[in-house]
Structures are given as structure tokens and as C-alpha cells.
Write a protein that holds these residues in place. Sequence first.
Motif, mmCIF file in Angstrom:
data_model
loop_
_atom_site.group_PDB
_atom_site.id
_atom_site.type_symbol
_atom_site.label_atom_id
_atom_site.label_comp_id
_atom_site.label_asym_id
_atom_site.label_seq_id
_atom_site.Cartn_x
_atom_site.Cartn_y
_atom_site.Cartn_z
ATOM 1 N N VAL A 221 0.900 -1.260 -0.034
ATOM 2 C CA VAL A 221 -0.108 0.069 -0.111
ATOM 3 C C VAL A 221 0.704 1.321 0.066
ATOM 4 O O VAL A 221 0.602 2.252 -0.825
ATOM 5 N N VAL A 222 1.890 1.237 0.801
ATOM 6 C CA VAL A 222 2.832 2.353 0.838
ATOM 7 C C VAL A 222 3.336 2.619 -0.324
ATOM 8 O O VAL A 222 3.611 3.688 -0.959
ATOM 9 N N SER A 223 3.971 1.698 -1.001
ATOM 10 C CA SER A 223 4.584 1.677 -2.315
ATOM 11 C C SER A 223 3.515 2.242 -3.488
ATOM 12 O O SER A 223 3.885 3.079 -4.218
ATOM 13 N N PHE A 224 2.329 1.616 -3.317
ATOM 14 C CA PHE A 224 1.429 2.158 -4.358
ATOM 15 C C PHE A 224 1.065 3.438 -4.284
ATOM 16 O O PHE A 224 0.876 4.229 -4.959
ATOM 17 N N LEU A 225 0.914 4.105 -3.046
ATOM 18 C CA LEU A 225 0.491 5.458 -2.801
ATOM 19 C C LEU A 225 1.632 6.375 -3.252
ATOM 20 O O LEU A 225 1.597 7.487 -3.933
ATOM 21 N N CYS A 226 2.944 6.002 -2.883
ATOM 22 C CA CYS A 226 4.031 6.744 -3.242
ATOM 23 C C CYS A 226 4.205 6.779 -4.846
ATOM 24 O O CYS A 226 4.424 7.975 -5.508
ATOM 25 N N VAL B 72 9.877 5.259 -5.177
ATOM 26 C CA VAL B 72 9.386 4.477 -4.663
ATOM 27 C C VAL B 72 10.436 3.496 -3.913
ATOM 28 O O VAL B 72 10.545 3.370 -2.490
ATOM 29 N N ILE B 73 11.492 3.173 -4.614
ATOM 30 C CA ILE B 73 12.551 2.166 -4.047
ATOM 31 C C ILE B 73 13.386 3.310 -2.945
ATOM 32 O O ILE B 73 13.690 2.838 -1.783
ATOM 33 N N PRO C 148 14.718 2.193 2.949
ATOM 34 C CA PRO C 148 15.001 2.403 4.375
ATOM 35 C C PRO C 148 14.009 1.832 5.317
ATOM 36 O O PRO C 148 14.454 1.340 6.271
ATOM 37 N N LEU C 149 12.759 1.829 4.920
ATOM 38 C CA LEU C 149 11.790 1.225 5.814
ATOM 39 C C LEU C 149 11.876 -0.167 5.896
ATOM 40 O O LEU C 149 11.835 -0.862 7.029
ATOM 41 N N GLY C 150 12.235 -0.873 4.822
ATOM 42 C CA GLY C 150 12.283 -2.279 4.570
ATOM 43 C C GLY C 150 13.523 -2.870 5.729
ATOM 44 O O GLY C 150 13.712 -3.584 6.692
#
Length: 794
Positions: free
Chosen positions: A638-643, A653-654, A659-661
Motif C-alpha cells: 500500500v505504501v509503495s502504491f501510494l508513493c 518508491v525504492i 530504508p523502511l524495509g
Amino acid sequence: MSNPKHDKGEHYLTTPKAEPFLERLIFNNRAIILIVFFFLTLFLGYNAIKIQPDASFERMIPLEHPYIVNMLDHRDDLENLGNFVRIAVEVKEGDIFTKEYMETLKQITDEVFYLNGVDRSGLKSLWTSNVRWVEVTEQGFQGGTVIPDGYDGSRDSLEALRQNVLRSNEVGRLISDNFRSTIVYAPLYENNPETGEPLDYGTFSRQLEEKIRDKYGASNPNIEIHIVGFAKKVGDLIEGIGSIAYFAGITILLTTLLLYGYSRCISGTLVPVFSSIVAVFWQLGILKLLGYGLDPYSVLVPFLVFAIGISHGVQVVNAMAIEASKGFDPITAARLAFRALYIPGMLALISDAFGFLTLLFIQIDVIKDLAVAAGLGVAIVIITNLVLHPLIMSYIGITKGGIRHVQSHGEKQDRKWRVMSYFAHPGVAPVSLLIAVIGLGAGLYFKQGLKVGDLDQGAPELRADSRYNKDNAYIIDNYSTSADVLVVMVKTPEEQCTQYNVLRAMDSLQWELQNTPGVQSSASLADVSKIVTKALNEGNWKWYEISRNQTIINASIREAPAGLINTNCDLTPVLVFLEDHKAETLQTVVDRVEKFAENNSNEEHTFLLAAGNAGVEAATNEVISSAKNMMLAFVYGVVSFLCLLTFRSIRAVICIVTPLGLTSILCEAIMATSGIGIKVATLPVIALGVGIGVDYGIYIYTKLEKFILEGKALQEAYYETLRSTGKAVIFTGVTLGLGVVTWIFSPIKFQADMGFLLFFMFLWNMVGAIWLLPALARFLLRPDHMLAKARSKE
């Protein structure tokens, strides 16, 4: 004489293309919106103060798991459902065979009998009629209640009591191995059978303290009371909630002081704090209107809502201070701050909300409640942070002291920002990536030891030296029958539960389990049949076996204890007493039972898992284990899609998500090395850390992209990013971290664990955004392509 900067700003503000619809809607109706906020805050605040602590046994277990479905389907036929209290009454000097002790035990039994919520038909104590002794004599079976007929406290009646106790099967169960204490066992109703109202665990726990521990323990120097059970544990957690108000005060005070040190502006300090507190009141008020209470796990969510409000409020203050230092008046500065922040702010907060809502995948109601409370809180912060906060500031503005601080401090900080901008330098970025890869490898290695479930004896939600865990340790040390019970249900056709093949299969399962690590002992109808058959044959051990003669079997189980056979004789349990409820113990035993059930269930008998408190723990562990990876995949998706939707770039996105991962992996490694398992209390931290952590990356990348599109080289663009928003991001990470780190002193262990883990995630996510994001950008972003693409769209 007019201010040219001001004039330029006014002209910029009146440009239709530059003035978003939301900005016009909000700032053209300031007074009306603030009046609406005022009355809504009064209404929701009134409801917020009426919200009550709430806890429920069934809401804390995975109701859709097959184990729990089996348990609830047969709840009327089982005694060990997991919701009970055990009250050990200990005598400090002497033993239990005294007139004074037995009189005290009788009074305590009577007190417990009349407590609201107790299933009186299942109450057990030496003074209840369902605790009996049986023996075989030349005349046949003899038996009776453990308390002898005509008991009067005399020496003879106490000696008769001693003999009855020794002939009973309760030593190690209701009676301690050293005869220094006995247990009052009280099963509980989840809902009052007369009114249907749920059990109030807080009130019930207080009644146990006042009517049992204080009345009979504190007032009698020779009596010590020990109380364990789900209801008492939850009651102690609810009691610990009171200390949370203390930590809330510390957090607000600390945040206020740090915010003033950051802004040097009274309005820039008090308005974001006020807006964040309003968000908390709105959240609690809406939860109350929706029928929610605050259980021991979701009670920490208001902390997070306040923290998120402060996190984004700092960005508003920072942006307004920068615009005010350029000479803009309060309304213009507020509008420019809103215009710069509403897209990244909404993106960050929506990402937060979806991160929390991923917890809805976990089929445990308390976690779902936490997801609803957190998601609702973030939705409210969108309103209070992006509407209420700028509107109030548009009237008050940044003080002259705050403006002077921005101007003077900005010049002093330039050298620091210049040094930090080297994180985007071609020579430094590879080193940063190498360090990140080493950290990733170390995290992956250490997280292999991460366990699902409890890793300690007792209640891991409470401190090891808490009263509850001390009581639990006493019962473990003085009773041979564990409080951790796994119940395997043996289902048969009606009136077939005592057939030879059924009892033989149960006996085979018990043999398997008694040779399984972590199993203390077991009990079933097969044991009763073997013991009575031996007794009927002069106690000869050669007859300690299940007879093939059905008539003998029927005779042997005629006096079977309640709870080992149901009325229709189509269900009989195997009680498995475990050494503890650690994750490894539960997994080992459950695997053994499931394998046995798969190989031995047939049309005559089916082995079903599982009831008892250990069965509930095993089901909970399975749900959490299967949901964890799915939850993480969804939150990152979801975070990646929104970004991607916002920045229209996979490279962006990457840069934001990587850093979150890394933080998530390092957090799990820290959990493994710190002895913190993944359970109901700690699982939400993973989603919360990702949801809140993405904010830093979004704010940094938004500014970085803006300066790149202005034609600046990557390192120079990052330098300008640090100058404009870097200070706010660093301040936010440090402030949030310090706000939650105070939780480690909480008497509630899971709050301390959450505080420790969130402290790490808040700080490390901030470090990742400041340090790793520009290094990734050095290899992934192509400023010339970005600039050419932007110009082609004009």
C-alpha cells in the motif's frame, strides 16, 4: 512602502493555477470552520471523557481459528476453557490441617461463590461438594466429600480430613504438594447468564483484591493469598492503565519543551500541541460514539495519535517560520505552508492509516479494534493537522522571536547541512550502501531466532517481579499440576465415548504426550478406567490396564469426575498439563497431537484441538504467525502504491521504501536478541513503525524532487532539502523517540516493549530517510531525465 516579497507572495497566491481548490475552500472560510471545530471539540471531548476501559476474553482470542471454533462449539461440555481464576490460600506457619486455616478457607470459598461472574456450578475448593475422595474396600467402593461429615474443627475431624485428602486425587491439583496451601478454582462466565452483560474484568479484579487478598491476606499475618488466571491478568493490566496517564503527561511536557527549543516561538509550540490533543479527544469521542472502549492493548493508540499530530505539526511550524522570515504576513505564510505540505502531508497520513488498517487481516478482535482506533486517529490528524493547525496559525502567526531564530539559526546550521549533504556525494553514497547491506545481512542473520508467542513463564504482559507473576511462580513451584492446560477433545457418536477402542486411542495419545518435551502430565477417562480396574482387583498393578470387557469398563467409569465425560457421552477430553506456555513448548505439543490425530482419527473417534488456556495460546500463535508476513506485504504494498501514485516513479518508491524495509528487519533482529516474541502486544508495533516511518521519507523526497526540478544538481538539491525540511525531520524523529522511550519504565511489560521498539523504529526510520535515501538517490535518480520529463509536460 510595500514589501516586494509580500507583493510577490500576494500575486503568487492569486494565481489560479497555484491556488488549489482546497486552499481556497479552507482559508476563505476560516471563521466558520473554526466555529465548527470549536463545537465539535466540545461534543466529542464530552464523549471522550466518558470512554471506559474494556476487555473481553473472547475479543482477545482468534474466534475463527479451528481450535477456537472447536472449543466454543463444545464449551458446555468442557471445564478448562481458559477463563478461570485460581486462588491459592497459603499458610505461612504450619500446614492446612488446622481449625483456623479451614475456617479461613471456608470464608474465602463463600466470598468467591458470591462474586459476580463466577460460574458457581464449577467452583471447586476443599469446601465444595464436587471435591470428593474414593477408595475400594472389601465391601466395595466407599467415598464422600473431602470435608468429613460432622466436621467441627476438632482434632479427630481434622485427622479425618487429612485421611480424606490423602485418599483424594487432589494433591498437586487443589492441594499443594507440601500441604501448605490449597486452591479455590473459579471458572468464569464471559457474559452474565441473567443480564447478558459482559464481565467487567476491572471490577472483578478489584473485588478479588478487596474481598479476598486484602480482607484475608493483609489482615491475617499467617495467611498469604496468590491469585492467577486470565481475568486477574487483564485486571492488573487495566489497573496499570492508570499509570499511562502519568506517562501521557510526561510525553506532552517533554514534547512541549523540545518543541519550544526547536521553534523559539510560543505559538509554534502551543498550537501543534493543542491541535494534537484535540485530535486525541476527537478520536476517543468518536470511538465512544461507535461503541468502543479502550482495552489494555489499544489504550496506547492515543499516544501514537498525539505523536503523529506533533510529527506533522512540526512541518507546518517549520514551513510557516521559513515563509514568515521572508516577510510574509501570518495568513500568507499559512497559505504557503499549506500549499507546500498538503500533498506530502496527506500522502504520509494516508500511508499511516493504511499501514494501521492492515492489522484488520489478523483475526483477533483486540488487534482489529487497535487497527480501527489507529486508522480513525490518523484520519482525524489529517483534519486537525492540515486544517485546524494552519487556520489557528493564520491568525496568530510566528512570533518575532521565532522568526529571528529561523534567520539566525539557519545561517549557523548551513555548515552542518553542507556536511550532511555529502550523503548524496558520489564517493560517500557507495559506502552508505555497503553499510546498509552489512546491516541487512546482520539483521537477516539475527532475526532467525525470532519466535512467535510468549518466551517466558507467567504473564509476559507484566513485569517478571509483578505481583501476578510472583503468584504464578508460587503456584508453579508448589503444585504438580500446571496452570497451562491443553485440552484435546475426543469426539464420538452418541453414547460411544466409553468404548474400548476410544479409551485405547486416548491412552495411546497420552503415552505419546508423556514422552513429549514440555508435557508435565496428562489425564483422561482412560486413566480413571485403569485406576478403578486396578482397585477392583485388590490393587494389583497387573490390572492397571483398560479392560476389553465393556461391562468392566462401564463399571470403572461410573464415578468419573465431572469434566471428563459429557451428558450425551459423545465427547471426552484429554487434559494435557504443560510445563509452561512458551511458544516452543506449545508448537512441539500441538505438532505431536496433530500428527497423532491425522493417523488415528476415524469414524469411531475424532481427535480435535484444542481448548484450555494453552489451546487458546497455540491458536493465537498460529494466527499471528500466518498473518505477520501477509500484513507486512500488504503494508509495504500500500505504501509503495501510494508513493508511486504520487511521484509517478518506481525509482522514487525504492528510495522511500528501502530504508523502511531495513528498519523492519533490524527491528525483528532486535526483538530476537532481546527475547521479545511476536504476539498480540508486539505485532502491531511492526505495522505502526512502518506506517509512521514512511512520513520522513515522503517529506525528504518531496523537497528533493522539487529542488531537482528547479535545475539543481543532486547534492546541491539535497543540501537545500536539508536546509528547508531536514531540521524538522530530525527533530520529529528525536522527539517521537524520546516521547515513547519513557514507556520502558511502565509497570506494564508490553508497554515497555512497545516503547523500546517504537523508540528504535522512530529514530532509525529518521536516520534512514536522512542518510540512506540520498545514497539510493545517487544511484537511482537521474536529475537530467527528471528535468527533461517535467519540461516536456509543460
